[in-house]
Scaffold this motif. Structure first.
Motif, PDB file in Angstrom:
ATOM      1  N   ASP A  31     158.866  58.074  32.542  1.00 44.36           N
ATOM      2  CA  ASP A  31     158.625  59.390  31.922  1.00 44.36           C
ATOM      3  C   ASP A  31     158.988  60.513  32.879  1.00 44.36           C
ATOM      4  OD1 ASP A  31     157.806  58.322  29.529  1.00 44.36           O
ATOM      5  OD2 ASP A  31     155.659  58.463  30.006  1.00 44.36           O
ATOM      6  N   ARG A  34     162.753  60.849  33.034  1.00 45.94           N
ATOM      7  CA  ARG A  34     163.242  61.490  31.812  1.00 45.94           C
ATOM      8  C   ARG A  34     162.995  62.994  31.874  1.00 45.94           C
ATOM      9  NH1 ARG A  34     160.290  58.982  27.695  1.00 45.94           N
ATOM     10  NH2 ARG A  34     161.492  57.135  28.175  1.00 45.94           N
ATOM     11  N   TYR A  35     161.807  63.400  32.314  1.00 42.35           N
ATOM     12  CA  TYR A  35     161.471  64.814  32.450  1.00 42.35           C
ATOM     13  C   TYR A  35     162.401  65.497  33.454  1.00 42.35           C
ATOM     14  CZ  TYR A  35     159.017  68.888  34.264  1.00 42.35           C
ATOM     15  OH  TYR A  35     158.713  70.144  34.702  1.00 42.35           O
ATOM     16  N   LYS A  36     162.600  64.851  34.588  1.00 46.50           N
ATOM     17  CA  LYS A  36     163.438  65.414  35.647  1.00 46.50           C
ATOM     18  C   LYS A  36     164.877  65.601  35.169  1.00 46.50           C
ATOM     19  CE  LYS A  36     164.904  63.390  39.642  1.00 46.50           C
ATOM     20  NZ  LYS A  36     164.787  62.626  40.878  1.00 46.50           N
ATOM     21  N   SER A  37     165.376  64.673  34.371  1.00 44.03           N
ATOM     22  CA  SER A  37     166.763  64.788  33.903  1.00 44.03           C
ATOM     23  C   SER A  37     166.926  65.892  32.872  1.00 44.03           C
ATOM     24  CB  SER A  37     167.255  63.463  33.334  1.00 44.03           C
ATOM     25  OG  SER A  37     166.591  63.162  32.132  1.00 44.03           O
ATOM     26  N   THR A  38     165.882  66.187  32.100  1.00 47.92           N
ATOM     27  CA  THR A  38     166.001  67.266  31.118  1.00 47.92           C
ATOM     28  C   THR A  38     165.829  68.630  31.754  1.00 47.92           C
ATOM     29  OG1 THR A  38     163.667  67.102  30.523  1.00 47.92           O
ATOM     30  CG2 THR A  38     165.221  65.852  29.182  1.00 47.92           C
ATOM     31  N   GLU A  39     165.140  68.719  32.879  1.00 48.14           N
ATOM     32  CA  GLU A  39     164.948  69.993  33.564  1.00 48.14           C
ATOM     33  C   GLU A  39     166.236  70.514  34.192  1.00 48.14           C
ATOM     34  OE1 GLU A  39     162.155  72.098  33.946  1.00 48.14           O
ATOM     35  OE2 GLU A  39     161.678  70.898  32.205  1.00 48.14           O
ATOM     36  N   LYS A  40     167.179  69.639  34.485  1.00 46.83           N
ATOM     37  CA  LYS A  40     168.412  70.048  35.148  1.00 46.83           C
ATOM     38  C   LYS A  40     169.467  70.572  34.179  1.00 46.83           C
ATOM     39  CE  LYS A  40     167.965  67.021  39.113  1.00 46.83           C
ATOM     40  NZ  LYS A  40     168.552  65.942  39.880  1.00 46.83           N
ATOM     41  N   GLN A  41     169.194  70.540  32.898  1.00 43.83           N
ATOM     42  CA  GLN A  41     170.167  70.994  31.913  1.00 43.83           C
ATOM     43  C   GLN A  41     170.377  72.503  32.070  1.00 43.83           C
ATOM     44  OE1 GLN A  41     171.802  68.866  29.996  1.00 43.83           O
ATOM     45  NE2 GLN A  41     170.598  67.205  30.856  1.00 43.83           N
ATOM     46  N   LYS A  44     171.595  76.944  27.566  1.00 43.16           N
ATOM     47  CA  LYS A  44     172.634  76.938  26.549  1.00 43.16           C
ATOM     48  C   LYS A  44     173.156  78.360  26.338  1.00 43.16           C
ATOM     49  CE  LYS A  44     170.938  72.908  24.194  1.00 43.16           C
ATOM     50  NZ  LYS A  44     170.456  72.302  22.974  1.00 43.16           N
TER      51      LYS A  44
END
Length: 71
Positions: A31, A34-41, A44
């Motif tokens: 988890d 997953r959180y860490k990978s979405t924070e780097k986006q 938009k």
């Protein structure tokens, strides 16, 4: 087989060998990843391309219409 499939299979096999009491910690770690990978986006871009390149809405002026009042 591609590298992604091989990695997934290795992860699955490693999970199968873990003791039951380690699974809760593993879930927390997954988890977190997953959180860490979405924070780097990156943010938009604006949904309206023309507004984003014109910079509308970014001025500090209240009225940028440029009209003259002939009252």
């Amino acid at each position: 087989m591609d590298a992604l499939t091989t990695n997934r299979e290795q992860i699955i096999e490693s999970i199968k060998t873990l003791p039951e009491e380690s699974l809760a910690e593993l879930i927390n770690f997954v988890d977190y990843l997953r959180y860490k990978s979405t924070e780097k986006q990156p943010p938009k871009p604006s949904s309206n391309f023309l507004l984003s390149i014109a910079g509308l809405g970014t001025s500090v002026e209240k009225d940028v219409s440029g009209r003259d009042d002939y009252s």
